[in-house]
Design a protein around this motif. Structure first.
Motif, short mmCIF file in Angstrom:
data_model
loop_
_atom_site.label_atom_id
_atom_site.label_comp_id
_atom_site.label_asym_id
_atom_site.label_seq_id
_atom_site.Cartn_x
_atom_site.Cartn_y
_atom_site.Cartn_z
N THR A 132 0.82 -1.21 0.00
CA THR A 132 0.00 0.00 0.00
C THR A 132 0.86 1.25 0.00
O THR A 132 0.59 2.21 -0.74
N LEU A 133 1.90 1.26 0.82
CA LEU A 133 2.81 2.42 0.84
C LEU A 133 3.40 2.67 -0.54
O LEU A 133 3.44 3.82 -1.02
N LEU A 134 3.85 1.63 -1.21
CA LEU A 134 4.48 1.80 -2.52
C LEU A 134 3.48 2.27 -3.57
O LEU A 134 3.82 3.10 -4.44
N LEU A 135 2.25 1.78 -3.51
CA LEU A 135 1.25 2.21 -4.49
C LEU A 135 0.86 3.67 -4.26
O LEU A 135 0.65 4.42 -5.22
N VAL A 136 0.76 4.08 -3.00
CA VAL A 136 0.49 5.49 -2.72
C VAL A 136 1.67 6.34 -3.18
O VAL A 136 1.49 7.44 -3.74
N ALA A 137 2.89 5.86 -2.96
CA ALA A 137 4.07 6.58 -3.41
C ALA A 137 4.07 6.73 -4.93
O ALA A 137 4.42 7.79 -5.47
N ALA A 138 3.66 5.67 -5.65
CA ALA A 138 3.59 5.75 -7.11
C ALA A 138 2.58 6.81 -7.54
O ALA A 138 2.83 7.57 -8.49
N ALA A 139 1.45 6.87 -6.85
CA ALA A 139 0.45 7.87 -7.19
C ALA A 139 0.97 9.28 -6.92
O ALA A 139 0.74 10.21 -7.70
N TYR A 140 1.68 9.45 -5.83
CA TYR A 140 2.27 10.76 -5.52
C TYR A 140 3.26 11.18 -6.60
O TYR A 140 3.25 12.33 -7.07
N VAL A 160 9.18 2.31 -8.56
CA VAL A 160 8.42 2.01 -7.35
C VAL A 160 7.48 0.83 -7.59
O VAL A 160 7.35 -0.07 -6.75
N LEU A 161 6.81 0.81 -8.74
CA LEU A 161 5.91 -0.30 -9.05
C LEU A 161 6.68 -1.61 -9.22
O LEU A 161 6.19 -2.68 -8.87
N GLY A 162 7.89 -1.51 -9.77
CA GLY A 162 8.72 -2.71 -9.88
C GLY A 162 9.07 -3.27 -8.51
O GLY A 162 9.01 -4.49 -8.30
N PHE A 163 9.39 -2.39 -7.58
CA PHE A 163 9.68 -2.85 -6.23
C PHE A 163 8.42 -3.39 -5.56
O PHE A 163 8.48 -4.33 -4.77
N ALA A 172 0.59 -5.88 -7.45
CA ALA A 172 1.13 -4.53 -7.52
C ALA A 172 0.73 -3.81 -8.80
O ALA A 172 0.75 -2.58 -8.86
N PHE A 173 0.37 -4.57 -9.83
CA PHE A 173 0.09 -3.98 -11.13
C PHE A 173 -1.40 -3.67 -11.35
O PHE A 173 -1.79 -3.26 -12.44
N LEU A 174 -2.22 -3.88 -10.34
CA LEU A 174 -3.64 -3.57 -10.49
C LEU A 174 -3.88 -2.09 -10.76
O LEU A 174 -4.88 -1.71 -11.36
N VAL A 175 -2.96 -1.24 -10.32
CA VAL A 175 -3.12 0.21 -10.52
C VAL A 175 -2.55 0.67 -11.86
O VAL A 175 -2.73 1.83 -12.24
N LEU A 176 -1.86 -0.21 -12.57
CA LEU A 176 -1.18 0.21 -13.80
C LEU A 176 -2.11 0.85 -14.83
O LEU A 176 -1.78 1.91 -15.39
N PRO A 177 -3.26 0.26 -15.14
CA PRO A 177 -4.12 0.89 -16.16
C PRO A 177 -4.54 2.31 -15.78
O PRO A 177 -4.51 3.22 -16.63
N GLY A 178 -4.90 2.52 -14.53
CA GLY A 178 -5.32 3.86 -14.10
C GLY A 178 -4.19 4.87 -14.18
O GLY A 178 -4.38 6.00 -14.66
N LEU A 179 -3.00 4.48 -13.72
CA LEU A 179 -1.88 5.41 -13.76
C LEU A 179 -1.47 5.72 -15.20
O LEU A 179 -1.17 6.87 -15.55
N ILE A 205 9.85 -0.27 -14.39
CA ILE A 205 9.28 -1.45 -13.74
C ILE A 205 10.21 -2.64 -13.89
O ILE A 205 10.45 -3.39 -12.93
N VAL A 206 10.74 -2.82 -15.10
CA VAL A 206 11.63 -3.95 -15.35
C VAL A 206 12.86 -3.85 -14.47
O VAL A 206 13.31 -4.85 -13.87
N VAL A 207 13.41 -2.65 -14.33
CA VAL A 207 14.60 -2.47 -13.49
C VAL A 207 14.25 -2.68 -12.02
O VAL A 207 14.97 -3.36 -11.28
N GLY A 208 13.12 -2.09 -11.59
CA GLY A 208 12.75 -2.17 -10.18
C GLY A 208 12.51 -3.58 -9.68
O GLY A 208 12.78 -3.89 -8.52
N ALA A 209 12.00 -4.45 -10.56
CA ALA A 209 11.76 -5.84 -10.17
C ALA A 209 12.81 -6.79 -10.72
O ALA A 209 13.11 -7.82 -10.11
N GLY A 210 13.38 -6.43 -11.88
CA GLY A 210 14.22 -7.38 -12.60
C GLY A 210 15.53 -7.70 -11.94
O GLY A 210 16.06 -8.81 -12.12
N TRP A 211 16.09 -6.76 -11.15
CA TRP A 211 17.39 -7.05 -10.54
C TRP A 211 17.31 -8.26 -9.62
O TRP A 211 18.21 -9.11 -9.63
#
Length: 279
Positions: A132-140, A160-163, A172-179, A205-211
């Motif tokens: 939740t913190l990360l999704l709010v941070a993405a929106a900010y 942030v979404l990748g993390f 974590a990607f449920l918010v992707l279409p809206g953003l 996103i690829v970098v944030g999760a891919g590492w």
């Protein structure tokens, strides 16, 4: 804002120790990560690194670090979660204030802080607090980007979404279409530039999760724990199966104590981590 954050802190931190170990399944993984760096990195359920929990490990890292610093107890387990709640309320206030003013920001932050499920979630050790913190941070970050159209903001949203993917997989990607639609509709600049910037965000996103995914893929299989909840001992198998389509269409197991659980790799049962059942 100070009053909002102070009130949120009192709400989320008051008598926090009464929750004990909260979700003992994740508490066992935190304890393992506090004692072994390999268990920390993978989110192992036990310090012998037999099997991981049924989620990626990011949500365990703040709690395990706190346990390493001050010792493993109920407070080191749950205080990081409460602090994430305070931070989420502050970020939501900041995002709404930039668009609609101080009063609207206070209202939004107060509503989040007082939502019963949030008050429970930020006093518990499930992955949802960090998610939740990360999704709010993405929106900010998106709101900041809509103000000046700089590519760095949408790249930061992607990171942030990748993390967040490393916190609770595809959820974590449920918010992707809206953003994405918000950026295409409201970001400054020509349409082609907005599309290009969204591609940059996708790369983030690829970098944030891919590492982490790459590190797991390159790690020798016999030197790391089994990826709990997966059917193929891979994080992507977990993400697209039990933590992805399995939650939407009701696919077969993979979760702790469920049908087709990963413990089958160890003779049909979950390892007895800290004497805990798999569920």
């Amino acid at each position: 804002m100070i009053a909002l954050l102070t009130g949120t802190g009192l709400l989320y931190l008051w008598d926090l120790g009464s929750s004990g170990w909260a979700n003992s399944f994740y508490a066992a993984a935190v304890q393992a990560g506090a004692n072994d760096w390999t268990a920390f990195f993978f989110g192992s359920l036990d310090p012998q690194n037999s099997i991981t929990v049924d989620k990626p490990p990011a949500s365990l890292w703040p709690m395990a670090l706190a346990a390493r610093i001050v010792g493993f107890n109920s407070w080191s387990l749950l205080v990081p979660q409460a602090l994430m709640g305070i931070a989420a309320v502050g970020l939501l206030y900041a995002a709404v204030r930039r668009v609609s003013g101080h009063g609207a920001g206070l209202l939004a932050g107060t509503l989040l802080a007082l939502t019963p499920v949030a008050a429970l979630m930020f006093r518990f050790d499930n992955p949802d607090a960090l998610l939740t913190l990360l999704l709010v941070a993405a929106a900010y970050l998106l709101v900041r980007g809509l103000e000046d159209g700089r590519t760095r903001w949408i790249a930061a949203v992607g990171l942030v979404l990748g993390f967040a993917f490393l916190t609770k997989s595809l959820q974590a990607f449920l918010v992707l279409p809206g953003l994405a639609l918000a950026w295409l509709w409201a970001a400054p600049g020509r349409p082609w530039r907005r599309v290009w910037q969204l591609l940059v965000g996708g790369a983030g996103i690829v970098v944030g999760a891919g590492w982490w995914l790459l590190a797991v893929a390159l790690w020798p299989v016999d030197a790391r724990p089994y990826i709990g909840g997966s059917g193929d001992n891979t994080p992507l198998g977990l993400a697209f199966g039990y933590n992805g389509l399995g939650r939407i269409v009701g696919g077969e197991g993979g979760g702790p104590g469920g049908g087709g659980r990963p413990g089958a790799a160890f003779g049909g049962g979950m390892p007895d981590a800290a004497g805990l059942p798999g569920g």
